[in-house]
Design a protein around this motif. Structure first.
Motif, PDB file in Angstrom:
ATOM      1  N   ALA A 199       0.826  -1.219   0.000  1.00 38.71           N
ATOM      2  CA  ALA A 199       0.000   0.000   0.000  1.00 38.71           C
ATOM      3  C   ALA A 199       0.855   1.262   0.000  1.00 38.71           C
ATOM      4  CB  ALA A 199      -0.932  -0.004   1.215  1.00 38.71           C
ATOM      5  N   GLY A 200       2.072   1.167   0.544  1.00 37.05           N
ATOM      6  CA  GLY A 200       2.942   2.341   0.615  1.00 37.05           C
ATOM      7  C   GLY A 200       2.468   3.364   1.626  1.00 37.05           C
ATOM      8  N   LYS A 201       1.744   2.910   2.650  1.00 37.99           N
ATOM      9  CA  LYS A 201       1.172   3.824   3.651  1.00 37.99           C
ATOM     10  C   LYS A 201       1.867   3.764   5.003  1.00 37.99           C
ATOM     11  CE  LYS A 201      -2.155   4.977   0.779  1.00 37.99           C
ATOM     12  NZ  LYS A 201      -2.211   6.320   0.162  1.00 37.99           N
ATOM     13  N   SER A 202       2.741   2.781   5.189  1.00 32.66           N
ATOM     14  CA  SER A 202       3.387   2.662   6.501  1.00 32.66           C
ATOM     15  C   SER A 202       4.759   2.025   6.354  1.00 32.66           C
ATOM     16  CB  SER A 202       2.507   1.805   7.442  1.00 32.66           C
ATOM     17  OG  SER A 202       2.306   0.511   6.892  1.00 32.66           O
ATOM     18  N   GLY A 203       5.509   2.065   7.440  1.00 29.06           N
ATOM     19  CA  GLY A 203       6.809   1.430   7.476  1.00 29.06           C
ATOM     20  C   GLY A 203       7.860   2.132   6.633  1.00 29.06           C
ATOM     21  N   VAL A 204       8.907   1.384   6.273  1.00 22.12           N
ATOM     22  CA  VAL A 204      10.039   1.952   5.555  1.00 22.12           C
ATOM     23  C   VAL A 204       9.653   2.378   4.138  1.00 22.12           C
ATOM     24  CG1 VAL A 204      10.853  -0.272   4.650  1.00 22.12           C
ATOM     25  CG2 VAL A 204      12.482   1.573   5.054  1.00 22.12           C
ATOM     26  N   VAL A 205       8.652   1.721   3.542  1.00 19.30           N
ATOM     27  CA  VAL A 205       8.205   2.088   2.194  1.00 19.30           C
ATOM     28  C   VAL A 205       7.565   3.470   2.210  1.00 19.30           C
ATOM     29  CG1 VAL A 205       6.663   1.489   0.281  1.00 19.30           C
ATOM     30  CG2 VAL A 205       7.880  -0.319   1.518  1.00 19.30           C
ATOM     31  N   ALA A 206       6.672   3.706   3.149  1.00 16.51           N
ATOM     32  CA  ALA A 206       6.031   5.019   3.249  1.00 16.51           C
ATOM     33  C   ALA A 206       7.044   6.112   3.549  1.00 16.51           C
ATOM     34  CB  ALA A 206       4.957   4.987   4.344  1.00 16.51           C
ATOM     35  N   GLU A 207       8.025   5.798   4.399  1.00 10.70           N
ATOM     36  CA  GLU A 207       9.061   6.791   4.738  1.00 10.70           C
ATOM     37  C   GLU A 207       9.862   7.190   3.502  1.00 10.70           C
ATOM     38  OE1 GLU A 207      12.946   7.294   7.724  1.00 10.70           O
ATOM     39  OE2 GLU A 207      11.722   5.460   7.773  1.00 10.70           O
ATOM     40  N   ALA A 208      10.235   6.203   2.684  1.00  9.21           N
ATOM     41  CA  ALA A 208      11.007   6.492   1.468  1.00  9.21           C
ATOM     42  C   ALA A 208      10.188   7.304   0.472  1.00  9.21           C
ATOM     43  CB  ALA A 208      11.474   5.190   0.827  1.00  9.21           C
ATOM     44  N   LEU A 209       8.907   6.967   0.327  1.00  6.82           N
ATOM     45  CA  LEU A 209       8.047   7.695  -0.607  1.00  6.82           C
ATOM     46  C   LEU A 209       7.801   9.121  -0.137  1.00  6.82           C
ATOM     47  CD1 LEU A 209       5.440   4.915  -1.464  1.00  6.82           C
ATOM     48  CD2 LEU A 209       7.166   5.862  -3.002  1.00  6.82           C
ATOM     49  N   ASP A 210       7.640   9.312   1.159  1.00  7.33           N
ATOM     50  CA  ASP A 210       7.346  10.641   1.694  1.00  7.33           C
ATOM     51  C   ASP A 210       8.559  11.566   1.653  1.00  7.33           C
ATOM     52  OD1 ASP A 210       4.764   9.872   2.161  1.00  7.33           O
ATOM     53  OD2 ASP A 210       5.072   9.397   4.275  1.00  7.33           O
ATOM     54  N   THR A 211       9.740  11.018   1.984  1.00  7.02           N
ATOM     55  CA  THR A 211      10.940  11.857   2.093  1.00  7.02           C
ATOM     56  C   THR A 211      11.730  11.932   0.788  1.00  7.02           C
ATOM     57  OG1 THR A 211      12.289   9.986   2.853  1.00  7.02           O
ATOM     58  CG2 THR A 211      11.135  11.293   4.535  1.00  7.02           C
ATOM     59  N   GLY A 212      11.611  10.901  -0.055  1.00  6.11           N
ATOM     60  CA  GLY A 212      12.379  10.883  -1.296  1.00  6.11           C
ATOM     61  C   GLY A 212      13.840  10.535  -1.120  1.00  6.11           C
ATOM     62  N   VAL A 213      14.237  10.096   0.086  1.00  9.48           N
ATOM     63  CA  VAL A 213      15.632   9.723   0.352  1.00  9.48           C
ATOM     64  C   VAL A 213      15.686   8.230   0.673  1.00  9.48           C
ATOM     65  CG1 VAL A 213      16.197  12.023   1.198  1.00  9.48           C
ATOM     66  CG2 VAL A 213      15.438  10.264   2.807  1.00  9.48           C
ATOM     67  N   PRO A 214      16.859   7.579   0.499  1.00  9.02           N
ATOM     68  CA  PRO A 214      16.974   6.151   0.805  1.00  9.02           C
ATOM     69  C   PRO A 214      16.680   5.882   2.276  1.00  9.02           C
ATOM     70  CG  PRO A 214      18.862   6.917  -0.466  1.00  9.02           C
ATOM     71  CD  PRO A 214      18.110   8.142  -0.064  1.00  9.02           C
ATOM     72  N   CYS A 215      15.908   4.844   2.530  1.00  8.56           N
ATOM     73  CA  CYS A 215      15.538   4.484   3.902  1.00  8.56           C
ATOM     74  C   CYS A 215      15.891   3.014   4.164  1.00  8.56           C
ATOM     75  CB  CYS A 215      14.048   4.709   4.136  1.00  8.56           C
ATOM     76  SG  CYS A 215      13.561   6.444   4.033  1.00  8.56           S
ATOM     77  N   ILE A 216      16.474   2.765   5.341  1.00  5.79           N
ATOM     78  CA  ILE A 216      16.932   1.418   5.700  1.00  5.79           C
ATOM     79  C   ILE A 216      16.111   0.886   6.867  1.00  5.79           C
ATOM     80  CG2 ILE A 216      18.866   0.067   6.597  1.00  5.79           C
ATOM     81  CD1 ILE A 216      20.764   1.876   5.101  1.00  5.79           C
ATOM     82  N   SER A 217      15.707  -0.385   6.752  1.00  4.15           N
ATOM     83  CA  SER A 217      15.056  -1.083   7.854  1.00  4.15           C
ATOM     84  C   SER A 217      16.000  -2.183   8.342  1.00  4.15           C
ATOM     85  CB  SER A 217      13.727  -1.699   7.395  1.00  4.15           C
ATOM     86  OG  SER A 217      13.209  -2.551   8.401  1.00  4.15           O
ATOM     87  N   HIS A 218      16.330  -2.150   9.642  1.00  5.66           N
ATOM     88  CA  HIS A 218      17.214  -3.164  10.210  1.00  5.66           C
ATOM     89  C   HIS A 218      16.435  -4.339  10.790  1.00  5.66           C
ATOM     90  CE1 HIS A 218      20.929  -0.909   9.714  1.00  5.66           C
ATOM     91  NE2 HIS A 218      20.252   0.183  10.066  1.00  5.66           N
ATOM     92  N   ASP A 219      15.130  -4.335  10.558  1.00  7.88           N
ATOM     93  CA  ASP A 219      14.294  -5.455  10.997  1.00  7.88           C
ATOM     94  C   ASP A 219      13.166  -5.651   9.992  1.00  7.88           C
ATOM     95  OD1 ASP A 219      13.224  -7.500  12.436  1.00  7.88           O
ATOM     96  OD2 ASP A 219      12.388  -6.251  14.041  1.00  7.88           O
ATOM     97  N   PRO A 220      13.495  -6.026   8.736  1.00  5.05           N
ATOM     98  CA  PRO A 220      12.465  -6.134   7.702  1.00  5.05           C
ATOM     99  C   PRO A 220      11.397  -7.167   8.012  1.00  5.05           C
ATOM    100  CG  PRO A 220      14.543  -7.104   6.959  1.00  5.05           C
ATOM    101  CD  PRO A 220      14.831  -6.369   8.228  1.00  5.05           C
ATOM    102  N   GLY A 221      11.738  -8.160   8.840  1.00  4.08           N
ATOM    103  CA  GLY A 221      10.760  -9.182   9.182  1.00  4.08           C
ATOM    104  C   GLY A 221       9.589  -8.657   9.989  1.00  4.08           C
TER     105      GLY A 221
END
Length: 576
Positions: A253-275
């Motif tokens: 959906a791109g509404k939460s988590g690291v995906v939403a953060e990357a879409l909102d900020t336009g900068v690379p975003c890292i998740s250290h707990d993708p699970g």
């Protein structure tokens, strides 16, 4: 430390990336031009490799500049010597000279390029020296651009030289690494922009990311990568490497988590707990990964999707690797824009052909159902009146009166058809007068009541092209309402809302089911709606239809008044 060679490579990469994009926008992208740019890329790469290997003879720089200027002249020749949109490509050689030797030599090289273009234009123009007029105009602009670009470039050159002189000897290993990184970026940009096939760009993107990491010493077959594109508001997998079969059915959906953060900020975003991420955790291939990187694939006006990479090693995505992947992501966006633009241009060609065919059919139907039938009836009536002349003069006179009425009606119909095909009043007096004239002719020809409400002076500073588009949208909407809506009254309103124009066509007719019409639109069946929507898109506008069965129809078209307001319009939520 600033590197002049690095600056030169990046500058030329940007120019090479821009050439097919600009040529495509102006309809000048041909196979010859693509081959020429590809050859230019190969030549530049070979020169860069030779320099990195320490081969730097004195004549090499002059030959490289000569090739750059020659390719610039060829690009202009391939894309219309007089009014080419690629005149700026003549600045590539001078920029190289300016970075290496300074502003005076840069201006001199620019002058040589302009002189060469003048000779070429005269030769291709058959000896007509009038072609030198646009050459002079573009030449003056190029000289001015060279000065504007050259002044800050001169400062950068001096700073770089000063730093090179003041720094202690640079570690050769780091220098080689930096140059290798630059070559990798340049070659990836060239490969991505060498194709205009959208699906091919998607496949290339992930392979080039893996290759870039491998060339910088980060090759690893445990890397999981995927490219998601937006479709109907959700992110769906368009290309992937090492994903499981079931993962291809996952949408984000791109509404939460690291995906939403990357879409909102336009900068690379890292998740250290993708699970445990609220969205990407549903990708089973990421179950063995301890770190995930998400990069937004977006430009100013468009967001294509995201690039998702994951790895078991928590320290895999170092700052250097993230920076490299971010640059590659930007090149992917450029390549996607080019491919999408080419795809849309091809579709637009098909649409234009369809519209032209439909227009011819419409004119033929109108002539057959209107003037042709009437003229046939007039001929029959005249023949009948001729026979009555001797036997019953009064009846003959009555028949001739009917002929006169039919002829006058046919004249009105023909004038109305000519008016809608080319309203001269639009060119001479503008949109406001043309709308009032349209309302008058609709009443004279069809006895249809059209009420025009225009804000005083609203179209005074409107571009004539936009005025024409809005007039034909209004004419199409009025005809639809007259033919299908059984409307007694039709209102046409033209106003200005901040930095946007608003055209509204409303009727008190029977209305219609918007869902059914939209479904028909997808099947290319409702050509009236197709025409209005596509004319709206031509001026970067938005069209909204409000209707219900038994409740009339209101069509609103919003058009930006200037380039700066386009982005605000498309982000305002005003959609079809």
């Amino acid at each position: 430390m600033l590197s002049l060679e690095w600056i030169t490579l990046i500058t030329q990469a940007l120019f090479l990336t821009a050439v097919p994009l600009v040529a495509g926008l102006f309809g000048k992208l041909t196979s010859d031009l693509i081959y020429l740019v590809a050859g230019w890329v190969v030549f530049t790469l070979l020169i860069s490799v030779a320099r990195s290997g320490g081969w730097k003879p004195k004549w090499l720089e002059r030959v490289t500049v000569a090739v750059d200027v020659g390719v610039g002249l060829a690009l202009i020749g391939f894309s219309d010597p007089q009014w080419s949109p690629l005149w700026w490509s003549l600045l590539v050689g001078p920029l190289r000279v300016g970075i290496a030797t300074g502003l005076p030599n840069m201006l001199a090289t620019t002058g040589l390029g302009i002189a060469g273009s003048a000779v070429m234009s005269v030769i291709l123009g058959g000896g007509n020296f009038l072609v030198l007029i646009p050459v002079g105009i573009f030449g003056g602009v190029l000289i001015l651009a060279a000065m504007i670009i050259g002044l800050p470039m001169e400062k950068v050159r001096r700073i770089a030289r000063d730093e090179q002189w003041s720094q202690t000897p640079v570690d050769s290993e780091n220098s080689d690494r930096e140059l290798q990184r630059t070559h990798t970026i340049f070659s990836i940009a060239a490969e991505l922009n060498a194709t205009l096939n959208f699906d091919r760009v998607l496949d290339l993107s992930l392979d080039l990311c893996a290759r870039a990491l491998a060339e910088t010493g980060s090759a690893d077959n445990r890397l999981v990568s995927s490219l998601f594109l937006f479709d109907e508001g959700k992110l769906h997998i368009a290309s992937a490497r090492r994903l499981r079969h079931t993962d291809w059915n996952v949408s984000l959906a791109g509404k939460s988590g690291v995906v939403a953060e990357a879409l909102d900020t336009g900068v690379p975003c890292i998740s250290h707990d993708p699970g445990h991420d609220p969205e990407i955790r549903y990708l089973r291939a990421l179950g063995e990964c301890n770190v995930a990187l998400v990069l937004s694939l977006s430009s100013t006006l468009r967001t294509f999707g995201i690039l998702l990479l994951a790895h078991p090693d928590t320290s895999f995505f170092s700052d250097e690797r993230v920076n490299l992947l971010e640059i590659i992501a930007r090149q992917i966006v450029v390549a996607l824009q080019n491919a999408k633009l080419y795809q849309e241009l091809e579709q637009e060609k098909e649409r234009i052909t369809e519209i032209q065919d439909e227009t011819r059919k419409k004119i033929a139907r109108d002539l057959h159902d209107g003037p042709t039938q009437t003229i046939a009836a007039i001929a029959m009536t005249i023949n009948f009146a001729r026979r009555l002349m001797e036997r019953d003069p009064q009846s003959a006179a009555d028949e001739l009166k009917k002929v006169e009425d039919e002829a006058r009606r046919t004249t009105r119909e023909m004038r109305h058809m000519l008016f809608t095909l080319r309203p001269l009043i639009l060119e001479s007096r503008g949109l406001e007068a043309a709308l009032f004239q349209l309302a008058k002719k609709m009443y004279e020809t069809h006895r249809q009541e059209v009420i025009v409400e225009v804000e005083p002076g609203v179209a005074v500073d409107m571009d004539i092209g936009k005025q024409g588009v809005l007039f034909y949208i209004a004419e199409e909407a009025i005809n639809n309402a007259r033919k299908h809506a059984e409307a007694e009254n039709i209102w046409v309103r033209l106003s200005r809302r901040g930095d946007q124009y608003a055209l509204e066509i409303q009727d008190d007719g029977v209305g219609f089911n918007i869902g059914a019409v939209d479904a028909n639109y997808e099947q290319r069946g409702s050509l009236g709606m197709v025409n209005m929507r596509e004319r709206t898109e031509l001026v970067n506008g938005e069209m909204h239809i409000k209707s219900a069965e038994g409740d009339g129809t209101c069509i609103t078209v919003i058009v930006p008044s200037m380039e700066e307001s386009i982005e605000r319009l498309h982000r305002s939520g005003f959609t079809n």
